[in-house]
Design an enzyme around this catalytic site. Structure first.
Site, PDB file in Angstrom:
ATOM      1  CD  GLU A 210       4.083   0.748   6.995  1.00 13.56           C
ATOM      2  OE1 GLU A 210       4.759   1.072   7.978  1.00 13.56           O
ATOM      3  OE2 GLU A 210       3.723   1.582   6.142  1.00 13.56           O
TER       4      GLU A 210
ATOM      5  CG  ASP B   7      -0.230  -0.002   2.548  1.00  9.67           C
ATOM      6  OD1 ASP B   7       0.808  -0.681   2.659  1.00  9.67           O
ATOM      7  OD2 ASP B   7      -0.687   0.678   3.483  1.00  9.67           O
TER       8      ASP B   7
HETATM    9 ZN   LIG Z   1       6.652   2.374   4.349  1.00 12.13          ZN
END
Ligand SMILES: [Zn+2]
Length: 415
Positions: A164, A99
């Site tokens: 994340e 992401d």
């Molecule tokens: Zn990162």
């Protein structure tokens, strides 16, 4: 004369320079912003990576998705790709995230953030550094083994995880909760998601994070008659200054960290009244605290409360204190852990730099592993463009980081 395996592998990395740039461009072109930031999620980029990995010869690829109704398809993919080593009892893992954060203000970009641009040693685009560089480097490392027909000394495990940037609950959090048996305590874990331009920082520890909201309530009146009201802004301003005393109450130093002390910074300030001729009755500001691991965050909250009490008394306001985020830091990875030693030696070999084990201000996914007792090193070579406009990654770092990973794999036997 036959070439040593390590030389063959390192040369292969250089041969794959052009392919690696193409892979990087392919990744940048896909919008993988997570749903918490109003993006489509990681399915498209994971599909792209999976077919790429199959094409270059990976046989063992597994998806461990978490379900999330906010994205089309309902799943947040977490890819795990394995190459078996001569000693299959141990794995060198490289974990990266698929992401990205949104591009932000587009006027601050020289080019479309999703249209990769290559200029000299730099590839520009959203996600190029954070975290596609780590992803491409780790794939490049594995591909060098496959194309050189050299079996790695130990298993290579590549993890490309979701979410994340917005908490990791659908990414590494999901893997550790539901598929923890993937990882063994004696495995070697590297997260290439922070680093310095000279490759010299290996992150092994993080500070605790505490975000505090202060809401000061006074009494709103016309600005020409302040004696009839209570100016919440003035009281809050005094409180902001008084909070500086937190540095004196929590003064410990730990040279592992940079800066080596706890920090207490006033940051966000909410707007109060919209016009100049009104005494503000409410005031809201926030404090971002990064606190050395040994301090109990509750003690910091108590001290902040005490300082607020002083201000309440002095200005006849009330001050509400609440925590926005409170994350007691995970126990540090020992600077003597095998993965740190391996990385130090490999960085010396490739970059001619003596890397230092260090602590940072907090917030990487390494904390999730450390809480479960896994030693993990966060390392890569970055100019630190993460989340900025005109984000780029350096092609030189991309290749050299892959070479560092190769050294780690080949020197990991028997440690
Ligand atoms: Zn990162």
């Amino acid at each position: 004369m036959s070439q040593l395996p390590i030389d063959k592998l390192l040369h292969k990395v250089d041969d794959l320079r052009e392919d690696s740039i193409q892979l990087m461009k392919g990744l940048i072109a896909i919008n993988s912003v997570g749903p918490a930031n109003d993006g489509p999620g990681e399915q498209e980029i994971a599909d792209y990576l999976e077919s790429y990995l199959r094409k270059i010869g990976f046989k063992q690829i597994q998806n461990y998705p978490s379900s999330d109704p906010r994205v089309a398809g309902g799943e947040r993919p977490n890819l795990v790709a394995m190459l078996e080593g001569k000693d299959p009892s141990k794995t060198l893992w490289i974990l990266t995230h698929t992401d990205i954060v949104p591009p932000g203000d587009l006027t601050k970009w020289d080019n479309d953030p999703f249209q990769p641009q290559v200029k000299e040693d730099k590839i520009y685009g959203r996600g190029s550094e954070d975290n596609h560089q780590g992803t491409v480097s780790s794939i490049l490392m594995a591909r060098a083994f496959i194309e050189s027909n050299i079996q790695p000394q130990i298993n290579i495990g590549l993890v490309m995880m979701a979410d994340e940037e917005t908490g990791s609950g659908f990414g590494l959090g999901h893997l550790l909760k539901h598929h923890a048996n993937l990882f063994k305590k004696e495995d070697l874990l590297i997260i290439p998601d922070a680093g310095e331009p000279d490759a010299g920082m290996i992150e092994v520890a993080e500070k605790s994070i505490l975000w505090i909201k202060f809401k000061t309530v006074g009494k709103q009146v016309h600005a020409s008659t302040p004696q009839q009201g209570i100016n919440a802004f003035r009281a809050a301003s005094d409180l902001v200054v008084r909070l500086g005393a937190l540095h004196d109450h929590f003064p410990a130093r730990d040279e592992l960290f940079s800066p080596p002390v706890s920090t207490f910074e006033p940051t966000k300030k909410e707007a109060n009244v919209p016009n100049i001729n009104t005494i503000p009755g409410d005031d809201v500001f926030f404090l971002d605290c990064r606190i050395l691991p040994d301090y109990d965050l509750q003690k910091v909250m108590e001290k902040a409360r005490q300082l607020a009490d002083e201000v309440e008394k002095m200005y006849h306001v009330s001050v509400e204190i609440s925590t926005v985020q409170k994350e007691q830091s995970a126990p540090p990875t020992s600077p003597a852990a095998p993965v740190v030693g391996l990385l130090t030696a490999a960085v010396r070999e490739v970059y001619k730099v003596e890397a230092k084990a260090m602590g940072i201000g907090g917030g990487t996914v390494a904390a999730l592993f450390r809480r479960e007792g896994f030693p993990v090193a966060v390392w890569s070579t970055l100019d630190d463009l993460a989340h900025q406009p005109n984000e780029y990654c350096r092609i030189g770092n991309l290749l050299k980081d892959a070479k560092v990973f190769i050294h780690c794999v080949q020197n990991a036997k028997g440690i």
